[in-house]
Scaffold this motif. Structure first.
Motif, PDB file in Angstrom:
ATOM      1  N   PRO A 245      -3.323  -4.935 -11.772  1.00  0.00           N
ATOM      2  CA  PRO A 245      -3.803  -5.937 -11.692  1.00  0.00           C
ATOM      3  C   PRO A 245      -4.080  -7.312 -10.608  1.00  0.00           C
ATOM      4  CG  PRO A 245      -1.765  -6.682 -13.075  1.00  0.00           C
ATOM      5  CD  PRO A 245      -1.933  -5.216 -12.740  1.00  0.00           C
ATOM      6  N   GLN A 246      -2.978  -6.639  -9.776  1.00  0.00           N
ATOM      7  CA  GLN A 246      -2.960  -7.670  -8.351  1.00  0.00           C
ATOM      8  C   GLN A 246      -4.119  -7.373  -7.375  1.00  0.00           C
ATOM      9  OE1 GLN A 246       1.427  -6.642  -7.986  1.00  0.00           O
ATOM     10  NE2 GLN A 246       1.858  -7.917  -9.454  1.00  0.00           N
ATOM     11  N   TRP A 247      -5.173  -8.056  -7.412  1.00  0.00           N
ATOM     12  CA  TRP A 247      -6.267  -7.360  -7.078  1.00  0.00           C
ATOM     13  C   TRP A 247      -6.384  -8.364  -5.485  1.00  0.00           C
ATOM     14  CZ3 TRP A 247      -8.713 -12.446  -6.121  1.00  0.00           C
ATOM     15  CH2 TRP A 247      -8.727 -13.188  -6.842  1.00  0.00           C
ATOM     16  N   ARG A 248      -5.065  -9.237  -5.492  1.00  0.00           N
ATOM     17  CA  ARG A 248      -5.787  -9.796  -4.350  1.00  0.00           C
ATOM     18  C   ARG A 248      -5.181  -9.343  -3.203  1.00  0.00           C
ATOM     19  NH1 ARG A 248      -7.333 -15.095  -3.889  1.00  0.00           N
ATOM     20  NH2 ARG A 248      -7.055 -16.169  -5.982  1.00  0.00           N
ATOM     21  N   TYR A 249      -5.605  -9.129  -1.801  1.00  0.00           N
ATOM     22  CA  TYR A 249      -5.023  -8.892  -0.312  1.00  0.00           C
ATOM     23  C   TYR A 249      -5.547 -10.073   0.179  1.00  0.00           C
ATOM     24  CZ  TYR A 249      -9.771  -7.798   0.285  1.00  0.00           C
ATOM     25  OH  TYR A 249     -11.196  -7.981  -0.085  1.00  0.00           O
ATOM     26  N   ASP A 250      -4.711  -9.671   1.992  1.00  0.00           N
ATOM     27  CA  ASP A 250      -4.901 -10.139   2.911  1.00  0.00           C
ATOM     28  C   ASP A 250      -5.413  -9.250   3.577  1.00  0.00           C
ATOM     29  OD1 ASP A 250      -5.377 -12.517   4.057  1.00  0.00           O
ATOM     30  OD2 ASP A 250      -2.863 -12.612   4.851  1.00  0.00           O
ATOM     31  N   ILE A 251      -5.851  -9.935   4.673  1.00  0.00           N
ATOM     32  CA  ILE A 251      -6.140  -9.508   6.109  1.00  0.00           C
ATOM     33  C   ILE A 251      -5.428 -10.117   7.593  1.00  0.00           C
ATOM     34  CG2 ILE A 251      -8.142  -9.309   7.891  1.00  0.00           C
ATOM     35  CD1 ILE A 251      -8.686  -7.082   5.035  1.00  0.00           C
ATOM     36  N   ILE A 252      -4.432  -8.975   7.599  1.00  0.00           N
ATOM     37  CA  ILE A 252      -3.845  -9.254   8.379  1.00  0.00           C
ATOM     38  C   ILE A 252      -3.951  -9.347   9.119  1.00  0.00           C
ATOM     39  CG2 ILE A 252      -2.073  -9.957   6.828  1.00  0.00           C
ATOM     40  CD1 ILE A 252      -1.028  -7.634   7.948  1.00  0.00           C
ATOM     41  N   GLU A 253      -4.667  -8.235  10.408  1.00  0.00           N
ATOM     42  CA  GLU A 253      -5.811  -8.542  11.947  1.00  0.00           C
ATOM     43  C   GLU A 253      -6.590  -7.860  12.119  1.00  0.00           C
ATOM     44  OE1 GLU A 253      -2.173  -5.605  12.875  1.00  0.00           O
ATOM     45  OE2 GLU A 253      -3.914  -4.252  13.927  1.00  0.00           O
ATOM     46  N   PRO A 254      -7.565  -7.234  13.096  1.00  0.00           N
ATOM     47  CA  PRO A 254      -8.665  -7.070  13.083  1.00  0.00           C
ATOM     48  C   PRO A 254      -8.505  -5.231  12.821  1.00  0.00           C
ATOM     49  CG  PRO A 254      -8.598  -7.801  14.709  1.00  0.00           C
ATOM     50  CD  PRO A 254      -7.816  -8.455  14.103  1.00  0.00           C
ATOM     51  N   GLY A 255      -7.979  -4.604  11.941  1.00  0.00           N
ATOM     52  CA  GLY A 255      -7.901  -3.172  12.152  1.00  0.00           C
ATOM     53  C   GLY A 255      -9.151  -2.587  12.589  1.00  0.00           C
ATOM     54  N   TYR A 256      -8.829  -1.271  12.035  1.00  0.00           N
ATOM     55  CA  TYR A 256     -10.072  -0.346  12.576  1.00  0.00           C
ATOM     56  C   TYR A 256      -9.877  -0.109  11.001  1.00  0.00           C
ATOM     57  CZ  TYR A 256      -7.748  -1.411  16.914  1.00  0.00           C
ATOM     58  OH  TYR A 256      -8.277  -1.737  18.120  1.00  0.00           O
ATOM     59  N   LYS A 257     -11.298   1.555  11.271  1.00  0.00           N
ATOM     60  CA  LYS A 257     -11.037   2.084   9.907  1.00  0.00           C
ATOM     61  C   LYS A 257     -10.812   3.857   9.996  1.00  0.00           C
ATOM     62  CE  LYS A 257     -12.214   1.873   5.434  1.00  0.00           C
ATOM     63  NZ  LYS A 257     -12.537   3.349   5.105  1.00  0.00           N
ATOM     64  N   CYS A 258      -9.947   4.217  10.138  1.00  0.00           N
ATOM     65  CA  CYS A 258      -9.835   5.955  10.671  1.00  0.00           C
ATOM     66  C   CYS A 258      -8.709   6.472   9.559  1.00  0.00           C
ATOM     67  CB  CYS A 258      -9.792   5.810  12.097  1.00  0.00           C
ATOM     68  SG  CYS A 258      -8.006   4.375  11.896  1.00  0.00           S
ATOM     69  N   ASN A 259      -8.364   5.889   7.864  1.00  0.00           N
ATOM     70  CA  ASN A 259      -7.763   6.382   7.409  1.00  0.00           C
ATOM     71  C   ASN A 259      -8.780   7.790   6.596  1.00  0.00           C
ATOM     72  OD1 ASN A 259     -10.125   4.851   5.797  1.00  0.00           O
ATOM     73  ND2 ASN A 259      -9.510   5.324   4.200  1.00  0.00           N
ATOM     74  N   MET A 260      -7.313   8.508   6.286  1.00  0.00           N
ATOM     75  CA  MET A 260      -7.782  10.215   5.732  1.00  0.00           C
ATOM     76  C   MET A 260      -8.554  10.474   4.321  1.00  0.00           C
ATOM     77  SD  MET A 260      -5.659  13.399   5.716  1.00  0.00           S
ATOM     78  CE  MET A 260      -5.507  14.209   7.394  1.00  0.00           C
ATOM     79  N   THR A 261      -9.189  10.515   3.928  1.00  0.00           N
ATOM     80  CA  THR A 261      -9.607  11.242   2.502  1.00  0.00           C
ATOM     81  C   THR A 261      -8.994  11.834   1.922  1.00  0.00           C
ATOM     82  OG1 THR A 261     -11.515  12.983   2.731  1.00  0.00           O
ATOM     83  CG2 THR A 261     -12.275  10.421   3.017  1.00  0.00           C
ATOM     84  N   ASP A 262      -8.689  11.603   0.694  1.00  0.00           N
ATOM     85  CA  ASP A 262      -7.407  12.813  -0.030  1.00  0.00           C
ATOM     86  C   ASP A 262      -8.296  14.232  -0.308  1.00  0.00           C
ATOM     87  OD1 ASP A 262      -5.617  11.439  -0.814  1.00  0.00           O
ATOM     88  OD2 ASP A 262      -5.776  11.818  -3.185  1.00  0.00           O
ATOM     89  N   ILE A 263      -9.974  14.444   0.245  1.00  0.00           N
ATOM     90  CA  ILE A 263     -10.442  15.607  -0.017  1.00  0.00           C
ATOM     91  C   ILE A 263     -10.202  16.420   0.788  1.00  0.00           C
ATOM     92  CG2 ILE A 263     -12.736  16.709  -0.129  1.00  0.00           C
ATOM     93  CD1 ILE A 263     -13.837  14.672  -1.282  1.00  0.00           C
ATOM     94  N   GLN A 264     -10.065  15.732   2.424  1.00  0.00           N
ATOM     95  CA  GLN A 264      -9.800  15.878   3.733  1.00  0.00           C
ATOM     96  C   GLN A 264      -7.901  17.215   3.448  1.00  0.00           C
ATOM     97  OE1 GLN A 264     -11.023  12.746   5.706  1.00  0.00           O
ATOM     98  NE2 GLN A 264     -11.922  13.708   7.417  1.00  0.00           N
ATOM     99  N   ALA A 265      -7.407  15.488   2.738  1.00  0.00           N
ATOM    100  CA  ALA A 265      -5.849  16.270   2.490  1.00  0.00           C
ATOM    101  C   ALA A 265      -5.528  17.192   1.803  1.00  0.00           C
ATOM    102  CB  ALA A 265      -4.701  14.679   2.139  1.00  0.00           C
ATOM    103  N   ALA A 266      -6.410  17.348   0.997  1.00  0.00           N
ATOM    104  CA  ALA A 266      -6.354  18.058  -0.398  1.00  0.00           C
ATOM    105  C   ALA A 266      -6.306  20.152   0.856  1.00  0.00           C
ATOM    106  CB  ALA A 266      -7.098  18.707  -1.173  1.00  0.00           C
ATOM    107  N   LEU A 267      -7.498  19.861   1.381  1.00  0.00           N
ATOM    108  CA  LEU A 267      -7.515  21.355   1.986  1.00  0.00           C
ATOM    109  C   LEU A 267      -6.439  21.381   2.841  1.00  0.00           C
ATOM    110  CD1 LEU A 267     -11.217  20.845   4.204  1.00  0.00           C
ATOM    111  CD2 LEU A 267     -10.132  22.986   2.547  1.00  0.00           C
ATOM    112  N   GLY A 268      -5.848  20.341   4.237  1.00  0.00           N
ATOM    113  CA  GLY A 268      -4.821  20.200   4.690  1.00  0.00           C
ATOM    114  C   GLY A 268      -3.660  20.522   4.094  1.00  0.00           C
ATOM    115  N   LEU A 269      -3.327  20.251   2.685  1.00  0.00           N
ATOM    116  CA  LEU A 269      -1.746  20.904   2.119  1.00  0.00           C
ATOM    117  C   LEU A 269      -1.973  22.001   2.047  1.00  0.00           C
ATOM    118  CD1 LEU A 269      -1.392  17.718  -0.299  1.00  0.00           C
ATOM    119  CD2 LEU A 269       0.069  18.685   0.774  1.00  0.00           C
ATOM    120  N   VAL A 270      -3.697  22.586   1.176  1.00  0.00           N
ATOM    121  CA  VAL A 270      -3.849  24.087   1.066  1.00  0.00           C
ATOM    122  C   VAL A 270      -3.138  25.332   2.573  1.00  0.00           C
ATOM    123  CG1 VAL A 270      -5.984  25.715   0.450  1.00  0.00           C
ATOM    124  CG2 VAL A 270      -5.546  24.118  -0.307  1.00  0.00           C
ATOM    125  N   GLU A 271      -3.510  24.458   3.613  1.00  0.00           N
ATOM    126  CA  GLU A 271      -3.536  24.918   5.046  1.00  0.00           C
ATOM    127  C   GLU A 271      -2.525  25.092   5.350  1.00  0.00           C
ATOM    128  OE1 GLU A 271      -6.745  26.981   5.560  1.00  0.00           O
ATOM    129  OE2 GLU A 271      -6.833  25.833   7.891  1.00  0.00           O
TER     130      GLU A 271
END
Ligand SMILES: *Cc1c(COP(=O)(O)O)cnc(C)c1O
Length: 408
Positions: A245-271
């Protein structure tokens, strides 16, 4: 029309398809439990302190440079002989690319690295070309040399703490390779892997940052920082927000957007689960067979992919043609394609690219990289390459070379 032998198709089978389907059905498709599990599996496999997955090796390299505080006025040493990603990310950070020439084995020459160091040098980016590890002992001897340490001018807290040039490995090719009994990932301060579609282990697109820093650093804390940087500087990720329920978050720097998705990771785990016992041995066998086919003919120079100290990840089979001109090499590639067999060239040295030419880099300053490039042909190596297909490759290479580079 599809070729009889394509260059590098991904290893995708029912197991990979089932793993992706399971994620699609799970209700959570972006960064989440699969990504965390893949990070842990990579940490265990590469024997490193921490792993952070991202959406490409390029993003991983850039995050590592930015974490270390590389920016305008700084220099980063990069091999002239590599893919553009290695150098382009340095430009993104506003720093200067300092190219260094190769050795016979395609990798950075540590002696030339030493000569290229100035007080502005912050990072050496080693690239394990084709999966063959660089000489990491020699590279560490350079960065830890007392004279070179004295030149180093730290500007950020991380630079202050390390007190020397950072050794950043672009291991886009070399997952699973080893050097003096150690596996890639643990060979440099920070190592970046690529899981792009043509790489040994693929998640379609993807990358990982592996940390193996000196004890003064808290790798766990740095991994946390890198994850925040990969997601807009957001203090908590989407999954942890969703599940509380803790929906609050902060932005602490102007970061990027380059996280991996779970779809990719699922392939990676099999490999990854079948990488060491099934994938790598198969690639190794292919390389042995190419060596046997071309080793007795003086017109060929075989790539170095194993010796007493190291073994490759068997990513690229980088054959060189002795005495061939660039034009002859190109004609030979054309003839091979006429047999419906795909080959490739790795790499056009970056000083030959118009971007870098305009920045006044001259290929004449990198004679070995240039000479390696002009004679190089990469042959197909991948899990689904059958003996019959490899036979076709060998036959078409021989035929083309007989035609255009007759034996003396
Ligand atoms: C493929 C490659 C990269 C970039 O990998 P991405 O995951 O596509 O960003 C970096 N360096 C080298 C040497 C590569 O071959």
């Amino acid at each position: 029309m599809p070729l009889r032998v394509p260059f590098s198709p991904p290893r995708i089978d029912e197991e990979s398809i089932a793993a992706v389907s399971a994620v699609l059905r799970s209700g959570w498709i972006t960064t989440g439990p699969q990504t965390r599990a893949f990070e842990q599996a990579l940490t265990a496999y590469t024997k490193v302190q921490e792993t952070v997955c991202v959406n490409s090796a390029s993003a991983g390299l850039e995050l590592a440079l930015r974490w270390y505080g590389v920016g305008p006025g700084d220099e980063v040493i990069v091999p002239a002989y590599t893919y553009a990603a290695s150098a382009n990310v340095v430009l993104h950070c506003g720093a200067k690319v300092v190219f260094v020439d190769s050795r016979e084995d395609f990798n950075l020459d540590p002696e030339k690295v030493r000569q290229a160091i100035t007080p502005a040098t912050k990072v050496i980016m080693s690239v394990d070309i084709g999966g063959w590890p660089c000489d990491y002992d020699a590279l560490y001897a350079v960065v830890e040399d007392s004279e070179i340490r004295r030149l180093f001018q730290p500007k950020t807290e991380a630079q202050e703490k390390l007190g020397r040039i950072l050794l950043l490995a672009d291991a886009a090719h070399s997952l699973g390779a080893s050097y003096k009994g150690k596996i890639t990932g643990s060979l440099a301060d920070i190592t970046i892997f690529s899981f792009h579609a043509v790489k040994n282990l693929t998640t379609a697109e993807g990358g990982a940052i592996c940390l193996q820093l000196p004890p003064a650093f808290d790798a766990n804390e740095i991994a946390r920082t890198l994850r925040i940087k990969s997601l807009h500087g957001q203090s908590r990720d989407a999954l942890s927000k969703m599940n509380s329920p803790q929906w609050r978050y902060d932005i602490i720097e102007p970061g990027y957007k380059c996280n991996m998705t779970d779809i990719q990771a699922a392939l990676g785990l099999v490999e990854l689960a079948r990488y060491e016992d099934s994938h790598l041995p198969h690639r190794k066998k292919i390389m042995e067979k190419y060596d046997a086919a071309f080793g007795q003919d003086a017109r060929f120079e075989l790539p170095l992919w194993q010796n007493n100290e190291s073994h490759s990840s068997y990513h690229l089979y980088m054959l060189r043609l002795n005495k061939a001109t660039e034009a002859q090499r190109d004609t030979i590639i054309q003839s091979i394609f006429e047999e419906e067999v795909a080959v490739n060239v790795h790499f056009v040295p970056l000083p030959l690219m118009s971007l870098y030419q305009k920045m006044d880099y001259k290929i004449e300053d990198y004679p070995l990289a240039w000479c390696n490039f002009r004679r190089e042909i990469s042959l197909p190596v991948y899990f689904d390459l059958t003996e019959e297909m490899q036979g076709l490759v060998i036959e078409s290479v021989r035929k083309a070379v007989d035609k255009h580079l007759p034996a003396e």
